[in-house]
Write an enzyme that holds these catalytic residues in place. Structure first.
Site, PDB file in Angstrom:
ATOM      1  N   HIS A 102       0.818  -1.213   0.000  1.00 54.33           N
ATOM      2  CA  HIS A 102       0.000   0.000   0.000  1.00 54.33           C
ATOM      3  C   HIS A 102       0.858   1.272   0.000  1.00 54.33           C
ATOM      4  O   HIS A 102       0.336   2.371   0.107  1.00 54.33           O
ATOM      5  CB  HIS A 102      -0.919  -0.026   1.232  1.00 54.33           C
ATOM      6  CG  HIS A 102      -2.053   0.938   1.182  1.00 54.33           C
ATOM      7  ND1 HIS A 102      -2.164   2.010   2.031  1.00 54.33           N
ATOM      8  CD2 HIS A 102      -3.136   1.002   0.367  1.00 54.33           C
ATOM      9  CE1 HIS A 102      -3.255   2.689   1.768  1.00 54.33           C
ATOM     10  NE2 HIS A 102      -3.876   2.108   0.761  1.00 54.33           N
ATOM     11  N   LYS A 105      -4.255  10.889   4.467  1.00 56.86           N
ATOM     12  CA  LYS A 105      -3.998  10.234   5.752  1.00 56.86           C
ATOM     13  C   LYS A 105      -3.003  11.104   6.516  1.00 56.86           C
ATOM     14  O   LYS A 105      -1.796  11.057   6.265  1.00 56.86           O
ATOM     15  CB  LYS A 105      -3.399   8.834   5.544  1.00 56.86           C
ATOM     16  CG  LYS A 105      -4.200   7.942   4.570  1.00 56.86           C
ATOM     17  CD  LYS A 105      -3.614   7.982   3.203  1.00 56.86           C
ATOM     18  CE  LYS A 105      -4.073   6.894   2.258  1.00 56.86           C
ATOM     19  NZ  LYS A 105      -5.396   6.430   2.286  1.00 56.86           N
ATOM     20  N   ASP A 112      -0.444  20.198  17.956  1.00 57.13           N
ATOM     21  CA  ASP A 112       0.235  21.219  18.764  1.00 57.13           C
ATOM     22  C   ASP A 112       1.252  22.059  17.986  1.00 57.13           C
ATOM     23  O   ASP A 112       2.190  22.613  18.582  1.00 57.13           O
ATOM     24  CB  ASP A 112       0.937  20.562  19.961  1.00 57.13           C
ATOM     25  CG  ASP A 112      -0.052  20.004  20.979  1.00 57.13           C
ATOM     26  OD1 ASP A 112      -1.260  20.253  20.820  1.00 57.13           O
ATOM     27  OD2 ASP A 112       0.381  19.315  21.917  1.00 57.13           O
ATOM     28  N   ASP A 147      16.484  10.501  -8.996  1.00 58.19           N
ATOM     29  CA  ASP A 147      17.931  10.726  -8.878  1.00 58.19           C
ATOM     30  C   ASP A 147      18.430  10.720  -7.438  1.00 58.19           C
ATOM     31  O   ASP A 147      19.524  11.210  -7.158  1.00 58.19           O
ATOM     32  CB  ASP A 147      18.329  12.044  -9.552  1.00 58.19           C
ATOM     33  CG  ASP A 147      18.148  11.994 -11.062  1.00 58.19           C
ATOM     34  OD1 ASP A 147      18.030  10.880 -11.605  1.00 58.19           O
ATOM     35  OD2 ASP A 147      18.116  13.065 -11.691  1.00 58.19           O
ATOM     36  N   LYS A 169       3.304   4.405  -1.224  1.00 57.58           N
ATOM     37  CA  LYS A 169       3.419   5.312  -2.358  1.00 57.58           C
ATOM     38  C   LYS A 169       4.758   6.031  -2.236  1.00 57.58           C
ATOM     39  O   LYS A 169       4.951   6.877  -1.347  1.00 57.58           O
ATOM     40  CB  LYS A 169       2.297   6.348  -2.372  1.00 57.58           C
ATOM     41  CG  LYS A 169       0.918   5.798  -2.728  1.00 57.58           C
ATOM     42  CD  LYS A 169       0.164   5.348  -1.515  1.00 57.58           C
ATOM     43  CE  LYS A 169      -1.205   4.806  -1.891  1.00 57.58           C
ATOM     44  NZ  LYS A 169      -1.908   4.253  -0.721  1.00 57.58           N
ATOM     45  N   HIS A 221      -9.191  11.178   0.913  1.00 60.62           N
ATOM     46  CA  HIS A 221      -8.295  10.024   0.918  1.00 60.62           C
ATOM     47  C   HIS A 221      -7.002  10.325   1.667  1.00 60.62           C
ATOM     48  O   HIS A 221      -6.175   9.440   1.874  1.00 60.62           O
ATOM     49  CB  HIS A 221      -7.982   9.615  -0.526  1.00 60.62           C
ATOM     50  CG  HIS A 221      -7.275   8.306  -0.669  1.00 60.62           C
ATOM     51  ND1 HIS A 221      -5.937   8.218  -1.021  1.00 60.62           N
ATOM     52  CD2 HIS A 221      -7.703   7.033  -0.501  1.00 60.62           C
ATOM     53  CE1 HIS A 221      -5.587   6.947  -1.080  1.00 60.62           C
ATOM     54  NE2 HIS A 221      -6.621   6.202  -0.766  1.00 60.62           N
TER      55      HIS A 221
END
Length: 511
Positions: free
Chosen positions: A253, A431, A436, A260, A255, A429
């Site tokens: 899952h 996350k 603080d 480079d 990404k 979508h």
């Protein structure tokens, strides 16, 4: 419509489903035939009792144990067999040996480094001993250090992210690493592929890894073979096999996109048109991502190369993929990875640490709110202690059954003082955790059992970085266009909707 139906019924997912169903049918027939055999029934019953003891004594989440206990009670004879087929998360000896070899190789690659990884941690300890303790936990479990000398850019929309990635990929000179849960054919993928093929012809190495099950409905069969024929290095992670196998639950899952070794991206984004609102699938799609430039990118390269080696058996020289450009420091940056193979829920524990340390506020965005007891308790205690806890979830769900469980978790949180909002323009979508004005986590990690227990995930923890304020302001803007959910609304829902939610909530650990 007819073409879509034909594509579905001739696709690998449907064919695999049919073959697995046939296997289950054969097992059921065997069981039915053997019901008259007292010895067979005694054997299966003994197996179920033994598996019950195994589940009870294993170091597993209590909710996961309860789910399997219910199965053992519902089908006492065959429950143990089902657990062997679908519940065992241990690696076989071949994969265990590969993972151990990979860990040794990874440690050698890190030990051979020339960067000092101690100075940023010492500086973070001076800035905040509390935050340093959280960072040290991530270091101790994952091995990924805290970095300085890293510039950070925040993207509050998929549209801006896509344009920036395409621009940076066109400048690539050495290599491009890409790892995504979903690749879907469409405008965004066509734009990416055109640049990747152009750079490959110019001598740039292109390595692409995507999750086979995550992408299976959105790409044609033998997609990886076609891309390899064009000169790209491509891996379909954990390919779908048409046989009963619990390992298919562990999906990639993550990404990660690295250019480079100097520029790296991560966040909620996948390569699909809906993520950039080029196609409206569930209303307006709200997603976020971050761009790193500098030392911290090396951690993203390492986590890609680790899973690349795990999938291909080919071990790369980490040192060849170090950052080569100096960057300014923007607070402290700690990319980290989580996986389902070590029985340590790093991502969930990092979230809980933020909640427990909060003094003023914790704001959260998540597409799914499927909570275990530990997370639910932490959120409730924080709110009951006077911390401003706010959570934004989608108003237009992508999975009705997960949405039902998500809403079922609202009531105990609302009763404890947590404020819950639904993103009314569509589907959120992103996350993200922010607290603080001092700490934030952005990544791929949903607040559900799959992300915490079954998937390969990654995120970036930011301490004292400018991106923290940007996340706060973005969530503040998102709250303004979201609908706050009241306790009265939850109590007044029809009884049958609440009943469905309760039933699904019991089964949530096994979804």
């Amino acid at each position: 419509m007819l073409r879509k139906l034909l594509k579905f019924f001739t696709g690998r997912l449907f064919i695999s489903f049919v073959l697995i169903s046939i296997q289950i049918g054969i097992l059921v027939n065997i069981f039915s035939f053997a019901q008259n055999s007292a010895l067979w029934i005694q054997f299966l019953s003994a197996l179920s009792i033994f598996m019950t003891l195994v589940v009870i004594t294993r170091d597993l989440n209590p909710a996961y144990k309860i789910g399997w206990m219910l199965i053992f009670m519902a089908i006492p004879v065959y429950g143990g067999l089902f657990y062997l087929l679908f519940g065992n998360r241990k690696l076989n000896s071949r994969l265990r040996a590969r993972l151990e070899q990979l860990n040794i190789f990874y440690q050698k690659g890190v030990e051979g480094g020339t960067y000092s990884e101690l100075l940023p941690m010492k500086a973070l300890s001076s800035y905040s001993p509390t935050l340093a303790r959280q960072a040290q936990y991530i270091v101790n479990i994952t091995g990924f250090p805290v970095w300085g000398n890293t510039e950070v850019e925040y993207f509050s929309s998929g549209e801006a992210w896509v344009l920036d990635v395409l621009s940076e990929m066109r400048k690539a000179k050495s290599f491009i690493f890409m790892e995504f849960f979903i690749i879907s054919e469409g405008e965004v993928w066509d734009s990416f592929l055109a640049v990747l093929l152009q750079k490959q012809k110019m001598g740039v190495r292109v390595c692409l890894m995507y999750d086979d099950v995550g992408s299976i409905l959105d790409i044609p069969s033998h997609f990886d073979r076609r891309l390899r024929s064009l000169g790209l290095e491509v891996v379909a992670f954990n390919p779908l096999r048409a046989h009963l196998n619990s390992k298919l639950n562990s999906r990639d899952h993550r990404k990660v996109l690295v250019i480079d070794g100097n520029i790296g991206y991560t966040g909620g984004m996948n390569i699909a048109d809906e993520y950039a609102n080029r196609k409206l699938k569930f209303g307006h799609w709200k997603d976020t991502a971050v761009k790193l430039r500098g030392d911290a990118v090396w951690s993203l390269s390492q986590m890609f190369l680790q899973l690349w080696a795990f999938s291909t058996g080919k071990f790369e020289d980490f040192a060849k993929h170090r950052p080569t450009l100096a960057s300014k420091t923007d607070g402290f940056v700690q990319p980290f990875a989580d996986n389902p193979l070590d029985n340590v829920n790093v991502a969930e524990n990092a979230y809980i640490q933020i909640i427990n340390m909060a003094k003023r506020y914790v704001w959260i965005t998540t597409p799914y709110l499927v909570l275990d007891n530990e997370m639910l308790t932490a959120l409730k205690i924080a709110a009951q202690s006077g911390v401003d806890v706010r959570i934004i979830t989608p108003h237009m769900p992508d999975k009705w059954y997960v949405f039902a469980v998500t809403r079922e978790n609202y009531r105990p949180l609302l009763e404890a003082g947590v404020k819950i909002y639904e993103y009314t323009p569509g589907f959120i979508h992103a996350k993200m955790f922010v607290s603080d004005d001092r700490v934030a986590i952005i990544g791929t990690i949903n607040m559900d059992y799959r992300s915490f227990y079954l998937h390969f995930e990654n995120g970036v923890a930011f301490y004292g970085s400018s991106v923290i304020r940007k996340v706060y302001e973005d969530i503040k803007h998102t709250l303004a266009i979201s609908e706050q959910i009241s306790l009265a609304y939850m109590k007044n829902r029809p009884w049958y909707i609440r009943l469905v939610g309760l039933i699904l909530k019991i089964a949530a650990p096994l979804m």
